[in-house]
Scaffold this active site. Structure first.
Site, short mmCIF file in Angstrom:
data_model
loop_
_atom_site.label_atom_id
_atom_site.label_comp_id
_atom_site.label_asym_id
_atom_site.label_seq_id
_atom_site.Cartn_x
_atom_site.Cartn_y
_atom_site.Cartn_z
N TRP A 99 -34.82 -6.14 -4.81
CA TRP A 99 -36.20 -6.19 -5.30
C TRP A 99 -36.29 -7.16 -6.48
CZ3 TRP A 99 -38.09 -4.95 -10.19
CH2 TRP A 99 -39.47 -4.88 -10.33
N HIS A 100 -35.22 -7.20 -7.30
CA HIS A 100 -35.27 -8.05 -8.48
C HIS A 100 -35.28 -9.54 -8.14
CE1 HIS A 100 -34.26 -4.37 -10.66
NE2 HIS A 100 -34.71 -4.98 -11.73
N GLY A 101 -34.67 -9.91 -7.03
CA GLY A 101 -34.67 -11.33 -6.70
C GLY A 101 -33.90 -11.63 -5.44
#
Length: 495
Positions: free
Chosen positions: A339-341
């Site tokens: 989700w972060h990247g």
């Protein structure tokens, strides 16, 4: 006159290289005009919602231009689907509508955030040669996508009723204090507050002022200063630095990311408080955690609770045996990392935390079975030991979170293990004395007891209005004097 008008129009337009931020100079003017309009409409709920929504959409336009259309589009889609889900009695049809919402929201997020990642992977695996799309990531898309998902899923589960007024939903989704970097706000917490009369109490003023001042201090005085004057040098090319420099760079980054993200969250909470809305806190001194489980109850609380309620529990949580629980934990954190990247570094970072959480569950189960309860000196000793171990493990994981590539991550670890050079400590201190003093100050502030925050907020509550304005003005003047020479974009803006 024409030149003045031209400059004014230019300032009001979106510029990719200069997005509006809660800590930008433009935001100060924006907020003053917004509050003037908002207070003028304070006694009329519909007018308040309209004014707040219009200013929020304009805020989003100033942050990422035409992508403001995505917020409106997703509001139309999820407002309509949630009402259809609520009115439909057929369970299969309800499930189908909810699935459409999940696919639409995740599809949009996937397209903008992960398309190039998977194209690159296919190219690397020689499954063809596709050109990268180089899509610009709409600011805040990860946050409002999760808010949309939790809203329609909660309506599907029968936990909340959908809003009947479309503008209420636009207001919830576009609420500018949290739109760009969270916290991820649940509709069940926020929407009931929309209909409540606007009353600004002394407690709201004092608490909001404390949150805004502490947020600005963490972001602009601590995080930006350490980042610009030390962390960037280390992570730009770690091979040029000895192990001691790299280790201190990792500790410095732990402060940078915490003060950056929690500072911005504090500002969002404080601004929301001044406008009559209470948003749950997103951080609770996470580096005071004695275990990794405790850390995730204190760090980015809105994300970890979202992953627990909408991913970990639907996967089975702890209801299907211990082994399945450990797998669920690891899988949840892997997805949380992704989700972060769109990067293997983030996936690996999530995997490390997932593995640590599973190991900690084994430890907790063992202690419960053995009925081991520590008291007195040994309880204090293991708490301090646990804090040191947890902090250093979290810092180790930050290496993969911050470094641009796996190669850079392993270079930092290699330098720390094989080229530590402790003899450079004196020279290093002389060269970066202000940085190390600010780091020391940040650690001291972080480990202050919770009562100190309450004490400070109450001091602000008791101040006369004139004194509050004077304190705020002096603090803003101080921020202008010490702010970084180059604008430092918030780290979570990229997520």
């Amino acid at each position: 006159m024409n030149e003045v008008l031209h400059n004014l129009i230019y300032q009001l337009q979106y510029h990719k290289e200069d997005p509006i931020l809660l800590n930008s100079g433009f935001f100060l003017y924006f907020f003053v005009i917004f509050m003037g309009c908002y207070l003028a409409a304070a006694n009329n709920k519909r007018a308040r919602v309209m004014i707040y929504s219009l200013f929020s959409l304009y805020f989003f336009y100033k942050a990422c231009g035409a992508y403001v259309g995505l917020v409106i589009l997703s509001a139309v889609v999820d407002f309509s689907l949630s009402n259809w889900i609520y009115r439909t009695e057929n369970k299969a049809k309800k499930a189908a509508l909810m699935t459409i919402s999940v696919v639409a929201n995740l599809g949009m997020l996937f397209y903008f955030k992960y398309t190039d990642f998977f194209i690159g992977m296919m190219n690397d695996l020689h499954l063809g040669h596709f050109n990268l799309l180089h899509l610009m990531l709409p600011i805040g898309i990860s946050f409002y996508t999760f808010e949309n998902l939790s809203y329609t899923i909660d309506v599907y589960r029968g936990e909340i009723e959908p809003v009947r007024d479309f503008m209420d939903y636009v207001f919830f989704l576009s609420f500018f204090p949290k739109l760009m970097m969270g916290p991820i706000v649940r509709a069940a917490d926020f929407i009931p507050q929309i209909s409540q009369p606007y009353r600004l109490t002394k407690e709201d003023v004092g608490k909001g002022m404390y949150l805004i001042i502490s947020g600005l201090f963490k972001k602009m005085v601590i995080s930006d200063f350490i980042n610009q004057n030390y962390v960037q040098y280390i992570f730009d090319d770690p091979s040029k630095h000895v192990g001691l420099e790299c280790l201190l760079g990792v500790y410095a980054y732990a402060l940078v990311i915490y003060c950056d993200f929690s500072g911005y969250s504090d500002m969002a909470l404080g601004i929301a408080r001044w406008t009559g809305f209470k948003i749950p806190p997103n951080f609770d001194s996470p580096y005071q955690s004695a275990t990794i489980t405790e850390f995730w109850r204190r760090w980015h609380i809105s994300l970890s609770s979202w992953l627990r309620d909408y991913l970990y529990i639907p996967l089975g949580g702890n209801r299907r045996g211990k082994v399945r629980q450990y797998v669920n934990l690891a899988l949840t954190m892997l997805i949380g990392g992704f989700w972060h990247g769109a990067s293997w570094n983030f996936i690996f970072w999530g995997g490390l935390h997932g593995t640590a959480l599973a190991v900690d569950k084994v430890r907790i189960t063992f202690l419960k079975k053995q009925q081991i309860v520590l008291k007195g000196f040994w309880a204090g000793f293991w708490k301090v030991t646990g804090i040191l171990i947890t902090f250093n493990f979290v810092c180790f994981c930050w290496i993969f979170f911050k470094a641009s590539t796996f190669h850079d991550s392993w270079t930092i670890i290699h330098q720390i293990v094989y080229d530590f050079e402790p003899n450079v400590l004196g020279t290093l201190y002389d060269g970066y004395k202000p940085v190390f003093w600010v780091m020391g100050l940040a650690f001291v502030l972080h480990f202050l007891p919770k009562t100190s925050e309450t004490w400070m907020a109450r001091r602000f509550e008791r101040m006369p209005v004139a004194a509050s304005i004077a304190v705020m003005a002096m603090f803003l003047w101080f921020i202008v004097q010490v702010k970084a020479t180059q604008p430092m974009m918030p780290i979570y803006l990229q997520f």
